[in-house]
Design a protein around this motif. Structure first.
Motif, PDB file in Angstrom:
ATOM      1  N   ASP A  36      52.743 -55.717 -64.786  1.00  0.00           N
ATOM      2  CA  ASP A  36      54.764 -55.550 -64.803  1.00  0.00           C
ATOM      3  C   ASP A  36      55.246 -56.769 -65.644  1.00  0.00           C
ATOM      4  OD1 ASP A  36      56.403 -55.882 -63.289  1.00  0.00           O
ATOM      5  OD2 ASP A  36      55.685 -54.818 -61.752  1.00  0.00           O
ATOM      6  N   THR A  37      56.242 -56.606 -66.447  1.00  0.00           N
ATOM      7  CA  THR A  37      57.037 -57.379 -67.223  1.00  0.00           C
ATOM      8  C   THR A  37      58.446 -58.335 -65.968  1.00  0.00           C
ATOM      9  OG1 THR A  37      58.087 -56.001 -67.510  1.00  0.00           O
ATOM     10  CG2 THR A  37      56.555 -55.716 -69.263  1.00  0.00           C
ATOM     11  N   ASN A  38      58.457 -57.767 -64.751  1.00  0.00           N
ATOM     12  CA  ASN A  38      58.811 -58.433 -63.775  1.00  0.00           C
ATOM     13  C   ASN A  38      59.102 -60.048 -63.957  1.00  0.00           C
ATOM     14  OD1 ASN A  38      60.057 -59.902 -61.555  1.00  0.00           O
ATOM     15  ND2 ASN A  38      60.082 -57.723 -60.453  1.00  0.00           N
ATOM     16  N   PRO A  39      60.203 -60.753 -64.046  1.00  0.00           N
ATOM     17  CA  PRO A  39      60.114 -62.101 -64.795  1.00  0.00           C
ATOM     18  C   PRO A  39      59.436 -62.633 -62.960  1.00  0.00           C
ATOM     19  CG  PRO A  39      62.064 -61.268 -65.443  1.00  0.00           C
ATOM     20  CD  PRO A  39      61.133 -60.058 -64.118  1.00  0.00           C
ATOM     21  N   GLU A  40      59.649 -62.498 -62.166  1.00  0.00           N
ATOM     22  CA  GLU A  40      59.020 -62.868 -60.757  1.00  0.00           C
ATOM     23  C   GLU A  40      58.188 -62.746 -60.810  1.00  0.00           C
ATOM     24  OE1 GLU A  40      61.643 -60.641 -57.793  1.00  0.00           O
ATOM     25  OE2 GLU A  40      63.148 -62.721 -57.609  1.00  0.00           O
ATOM     26  N   CYS A  42      55.849 -62.560 -62.769  1.00  0.00           N
ATOM     27  CA  CYS A  42      55.546 -63.478 -64.703  1.00  0.00           C
ATOM     28  C   CYS A  42      55.140 -65.124 -63.770  1.00  0.00           C
ATOM     29  CB  CYS A  42      55.501 -62.644 -65.645  1.00  0.00           C
ATOM     30  SG  CYS A  42      55.373 -61.249 -66.162  1.00  0.00           S
ATOM     31  N   PHE A  43      55.696 -65.291 -63.618  1.00  0.00           N
ATOM     32  CA  PHE A  43      56.644 -67.001 -62.979  1.00  0.00           C
ATOM     33  C   PHE A  43      54.951 -67.429 -61.894  1.00  0.00           C
ATOM     34  CE2 PHE A  43      58.477 -70.547 -60.917  1.00  0.00           C
ATOM     35  CZ  PHE A  43      58.436 -70.999 -61.647  1.00  0.00           C
ATOM     36  N   ARG A  47      52.454 -70.263 -61.981  1.00  0.00           N
ATOM     37  CA  ARG A  47      52.658 -70.954 -60.810  1.00  0.00           C
ATOM     38  C   ARG A  47      51.065 -71.050 -60.362  1.00  0.00           C
ATOM     39  NH1 ARG A  47      55.654 -73.017 -56.010  1.00  0.00           N
ATOM     40  NH2 ARG A  47      56.304 -70.990 -55.129  1.00  0.00           N
ATOM     41  N   GLU A  69      58.124 -63.934 -53.965  1.00  0.00           N
ATOM     42  CA  GLU A  69      57.038 -64.531 -54.265  1.00  0.00           C
ATOM     43  C   GLU A  69      55.739 -64.089 -53.022  1.00  0.00           C
ATOM     44  OE1 GLU A  69      57.452 -68.263 -57.351  1.00  0.00           O
ATOM     45  OE2 GLU A  69      57.377 -68.501 -54.947  1.00  0.00           O
TER      46      GLU A  69
END
Length: 344
Positions: A36-40, A42-43, A47, A69
């Motif tokens: 999934d390329t969803n920035p949330e 990926c972050f 983390r 998250e």
């Protein structure tokens, strides 16, 4: 530290929380596997990877997951399933079994007591806060965004979600049926919360019945097919949640708030207190301590804890403790209007 000063020798102790408070590596592996390329997302992956390199306990409070998250991680936890191997929780449990003193807080008390055997004494400090913590623990909240998010993770065949992943290794015939079920589930969630917000209980129960039938059909369709487990775990949890909600509505064991259906929350009771009562029966010594435990010269309110069992009470009066106390009353606070937007 204060306890160690009181006794004349080093007293080993361990901190222990409930199972869900420690990261599940199976869930984290499932999270890493999300394409999934969803920035949330990926972050979140980055983390948690950095945190896992550094953590010694695996306690999720260290990484402080909130909002989306937390939802992403909990979704992966459900999809991974309830596997017996849980590295960090088992390690915390193993440490707790080796020491004479285990420290936890009110909220995790039930989790700890049901994970340990042979406890001889239970000491609860600040016991006036115990009932509130247990009441919070036994609540399960259902709301519109949560259920919509959950079904959104299943998605449609053309979306990069669970159903799309499942479709890569299964026949097209059943896929259209599954997609139709997902569409109907989404519609019925809207209808359900509109009915609940309008206090149409009988109609809400009928809609919930339909939702349960759809999820049961979904589960029976995918059971035993190729690569079905993650999708099955996800929908099985949803199915069990709907049945718990249905039971609460049928037997009037719930609380509702808000007239806006998208903000409506339905709060139901779980069986936490029942399992806690079972665990307490085997503990011979139970001590509740607090500076404010006495109510109107009585301890009758503690019957919620001790039930029909007799319990001894002691009030320790020491007026010298308060001889040096001073009361500070400021006199330079400007007047205010509670209705003013600036008064927060």
């Amino acid at each position: 530290m204060r306890l160690r000063k009181v006794v004349s020798y080093e007293t080993p102790f361990a901190l222990l929380k409930g199972r869900l408070n420690y990261v599940d590596l199976n869930a984290f592996t499932a999270l890493l596997g999300l394409d999934d390329t969803n920035p949330e997302i990926c972050f979140l992956k980055m983390r948690m990877l950095i945190w896992l390199i550094e953590t010694e306990t695996g306690d999720l409070s260290e990484v402080n997951l909130r909002g989306p998250e937390k939802s992403y991680y909990e979704t992966m936890l459900i999809q991974a399933g309830d596997k017996k191997h849980h590295f960090y929780f088992k390690r915390a449990l193993s440490n707790a079994k080796k020491v004479p003193i285990i420290v936890t807080n009110h909220y995790f008390l039930n989790d700890c007591l049901n994970s340990l055997e042979g406890i001889q004494a239970l000491i609860i400090d600040e016991a006036h806060q115990l009932k509130q913590a247990l009441d919070m623990k036994e609540r399960r909240t259902f709301n519109y965004p949560e259920l919509k998010f959950f079904i959104g993770q299943v998605g449609l065949i053309n979306q990069d979600r669970l159903l799309s992943q499942y479709s890569k290794t299964n026949s097209a015939v059943s896929l259209y049926l599954l997609e139709d079920i997902v569409i109907n589930l989404n519609k019925n969630i809207d209808i359900l919360f509109q009915q609940v917000s309008r206090k149409k209980l009988d109609e809400s129960i009928e809609t919930l019945d339909s939702l349960v039938k759809y999820t049961d059909m979904f589960l029976s369709t995918i059971r035993g097919t190729d690569n079905y487990q993650a999708l099955y775990n996800h929908m099985h949890y949803f199915d069990a949640s709907l049945k718990n909600l249905l039971y609460a509505l049928r037997y009037d064991d719930y609380h509702k708030s808000s007239k806006n259906f998208q903000k409506t929350e339905v709060i139901i009771r779980t069986d936490v207190l029942d399992t806690l009562a079972d665990a307490l029966r085997s503990i011979p010594c139970q001590i509740l301590l607090s500076g404010t435990l006495e109510v109107h010269d009585s301890f009758k309110h503690l019957k919620y804890w001790f039930g029909d069992y007799d319990f001894k009470t002691t009030v320790m009066n020491n007026t010298e403790m308060y001889s040096d106390i001073k009361l500070f009353i400021p006199n330079d606070i400007s007047s205010y209007d509670p209705k003013d937007d600036n008064y927060r």
